[in-house]
Scaffold this active site. Structure first.
Site, PDB file in Angstrom:
ATOM      1  N   ASP A  21       1.056  -1.129   0.038  1.00  0.00           N
ATOM      2  CA  ASP A  21      -0.032   0.009  -0.146  1.00  0.00           C
ATOM      3  C   ASP A  21       0.902   1.303  -0.015  1.00  0.00           C
ATOM      4  O   ASP A  21       0.655   2.316  -0.658  1.00  0.00           O
ATOM      5  CB  ASP A  21      -1.006  -0.070   1.281  1.00  0.00           C
ATOM      6  CG  ASP A  21      -2.024  -0.892   1.079  1.00  0.00           C
ATOM      7  OD1 ASP A  21      -1.927  -2.083   0.311  1.00  0.00           O
ATOM      8  OD2 ASP A  21      -2.817  -0.942   1.961  1.00  0.00           O
ATOM      9  N   ARG A 102      -0.736   3.530  17.957  1.00  0.00           N
ATOM     10  CA  ARG A 102      -1.079   4.496  16.866  1.00  0.00           C
ATOM     11  C   ARG A 102      -0.552   5.892  17.513  1.00  0.00           C
ATOM     12  O   ARG A 102      -0.177   6.609  16.622  1.00  0.00           O
ATOM     13  CB  ARG A 102      -2.547   4.548  16.500  1.00  0.00           C
ATOM     14  CG  ARG A 102      -2.925   3.306  15.651  1.00  0.00           C
ATOM     15  CD  ARG A 102      -1.644   2.679  14.907  1.00  0.00           C
ATOM     16  NE  ARG A 102      -1.999   1.703  13.953  1.00  0.00           N
ATOM     17  CZ  ARG A 102      -1.064   0.796  13.530  1.00  0.00           C
ATOM     18  NH1 ARG A 102       0.037   0.714  13.786  1.00  0.00           N
ATOM     19  NH2 ARG A 102      -1.838  -0.208  12.758  1.00  0.00           N
ATOM     20  N   ASP A 131      -8.024   2.360  12.173  1.00  0.00           N
ATOM     21  CA  ASP A 131      -6.817   3.199  12.483  1.00  0.00           C
ATOM     22  C   ASP A 131      -6.939   4.611  11.663  1.00  0.00           C
ATOM     23  O   ASP A 131      -6.269   5.482  12.078  1.00  0.00           O
ATOM     24  CB  ASP A 131      -5.660   2.678  11.481  1.00  0.00           C
ATOM     25  CG  ASP A 131      -5.035   1.373  12.686  1.00  0.00           C
ATOM     26  OD1 ASP A 131      -5.312   1.601  13.715  1.00  0.00           O
ATOM     27  OD2 ASP A 131      -4.409   0.419  12.203  1.00  0.00           O
ATOM     28  N   SER A 183      -3.519 -10.439   6.241  1.00  0.00           N
ATOM     29  CA  SER A 183      -2.901  -9.159   6.753  1.00  0.00           C
ATOM     30  C   SER A 183      -2.422  -9.032   8.137  1.00  0.00           C
ATOM     31  O   SER A 183      -3.378  -9.358   9.061  1.00  0.00           O
ATOM     32  CB  SER A 183      -4.097  -8.044   6.466  1.00  0.00           C
ATOM     33  OG  SER A 183      -3.862  -6.801   6.894  1.00  0.00           O
TER      34      SER A 183
END
Length: 410
Positions: A21, A102, A131, A183
């Protein structure tokens, strides 16, 4: 396959991983925003394999530079250990492995943006996940002046083959393939796995899913015991050896993972409204939460322990929803820190066949008194006193019953 050209951004800092990505995002940003792209990589303990050659990959993708920032110590000491004191567990199961990382990633990304004079930040989060909310809530709190670019909400590409074709057309090297099954997201605290057979909740996870832990049925037949020493709710020693936070977590991940401890297969409620299934491995977390709960049971009075449980549930929701940079987080952590002040002592944890169990506990602040709790004769507790306590404790029920009797008699 791309958005209309936008020239409002001159320099953007991209949260870059080196995966498919973000490899595609670098050239996409340059083409669609006509801007300089600076790659930012957060080392939160995802491992050397993921970080190997990441700077070269970023430059090859078209980034002007790449900053790799080591955040492991900050992650452990400023996020993981304080959150442990709250007892935060999302929906009673999830130890918040992704959510915990995060805030410090976003904070470091903003710091790089300030350092290089960027006017925008970008991330590779999809429009379906949590996210995007976590990152952009942090950006709003720390740098509301910076433009946020989320390519997954702008471009028309929707599949791995499309992304791979996009990179191939531009001769951008990428090691990803169209046949990726899972993933994954890894950091110091955990590794998560989604996709593949997990997309059907009726499918049992295969052993391909699990990477940090052995199957409990294949774990050693002999239990292993760990003596964990805490001071004010923070781990200081394992088996009488001093450990700093990062090293302690790495050690516990290895030791507990070998016994199959820390596996979780969960269907959770995402912040954006949908349910998702993930398999999480958090060996160190499973051990530390179990140990701290054992210490709390020895040290905290009932009302304080009840409040800590409520605080943990609320803090888990706060973390999951990406509200780290809020006054409420500061208030809740202050409360948790105060509650944890007496959490000093030793806890013995038994690791066996996927389970972490507290077998022994001691603390100088213990509220347990054998003199009071014994079933044998004692000289410190007069059992006759319990009669008055019970009468007052049940007074409301007694009055209600008397009123009912009076009404029935009329």
């Amino acid at each position: 396959m791309s958005a209309a050209k936008n020239t409002s951004v001159k320099k953007v800092v991209l949260a870059y991983s080196g995966g498919l990505d973000t490899s595609a995002i670098v050239p996409w940003l340059k083409e669609n925003y006509d801007c300089e792209v600076v790659a930012f990589v957060a080392d939160v303990g995802q491992g050397d394999d993921e970080l190997a050659g990441v700077e070269e990959k970023a430059i090859a993708s078209g980034a002007s530079s790449c900053y790799v920032v080591d955040l492991k110590d900050k992650f452990a000491s400023e996020v993981i250990y304080p959150t442990l004191k709250t007892g935060a567990i999302y929906e009673g199961q999830y130890l918040l492995g992704t959510a915990l990382a995060r805030p410090i990633i976003a904070e470091a990304q903003v710091a790089i943006a300030r350092q290089v004079g960027a006017d925008a930040v970008a991330h590779g989060c999809t429009g379906k996940g949590n996210d995007q909310v976590r990152f952009e809530s942090a950006f709003a709190a720390l740098a509301p002046d910076l433009k946020v670019i989320a390519p997954w909400r702008e471009w028309t590409m929707r599949s791995r083959p499309q992304l791979l074709a996009y990179l191939a057309e531009r001769n951008v090297p990428c090691s990803a393939s169209a046949t990726k099954i899972y993933s994954r997201d890894a950091n110091l605290w955990h590794i998560s796995t989604e996709g593949g057979e997990l997309e059907d909740p009726w499918n049992e996870p295969t052993e391909q899913v699990w990477t940090w832990t052995v199957a409990p049925e294949h774990a050693p037949n002999t239990p292993e015991y760990l003596k964990l020493t805490f001071a004010n709710g923070e781990l200081t020693h394992i088996n009488d050896t001093d450990y700093q936070p990062v090293d302690a977590i790495l050690h516990l991940n290895k030791v507990a993972g070998a016994h199959g401890v820390g596996r979780l297969d969960m269907v959770e409620n995402r912040l954006v409204g949908m349910k998702s299934r993930g398999c999480y491995e958090t060996p160190a977390g499973a051990v530390l939460y179990t140990a701290l709960q054992g210490l709390e049971s020895l040290v905290l009075d009932r009302t304080t322990q009840d409040y800590r449980i409520r605080l943990g549930n609320e803090f888990a929701q706060l973390m999951y929803d990406g509200r780290w940079f809020t006054p409420l987080k500061d208030v809740m952590l202050a409360a948790a820190t105060k509650i944890a002040e007496p959490l000093t002592g030793d806890i013995m944890v038994k690791l066996y066949k996927g389970q972490a169990t507290v077998t022994q506990k001691r603390s100088p602040n213990s509220l347990y008194s054998n003199a009071f709790a014994t079933f044998d004769e004692d000289e410190v507790y007069n059992q006759q006193h319990a009669e008055g306590f019970i009468r007052l404790y049940s007074l409301a029920s007694r009055i209600r019953a008397l009123h009912q009797q009076a009404d029935d008699a009329e």
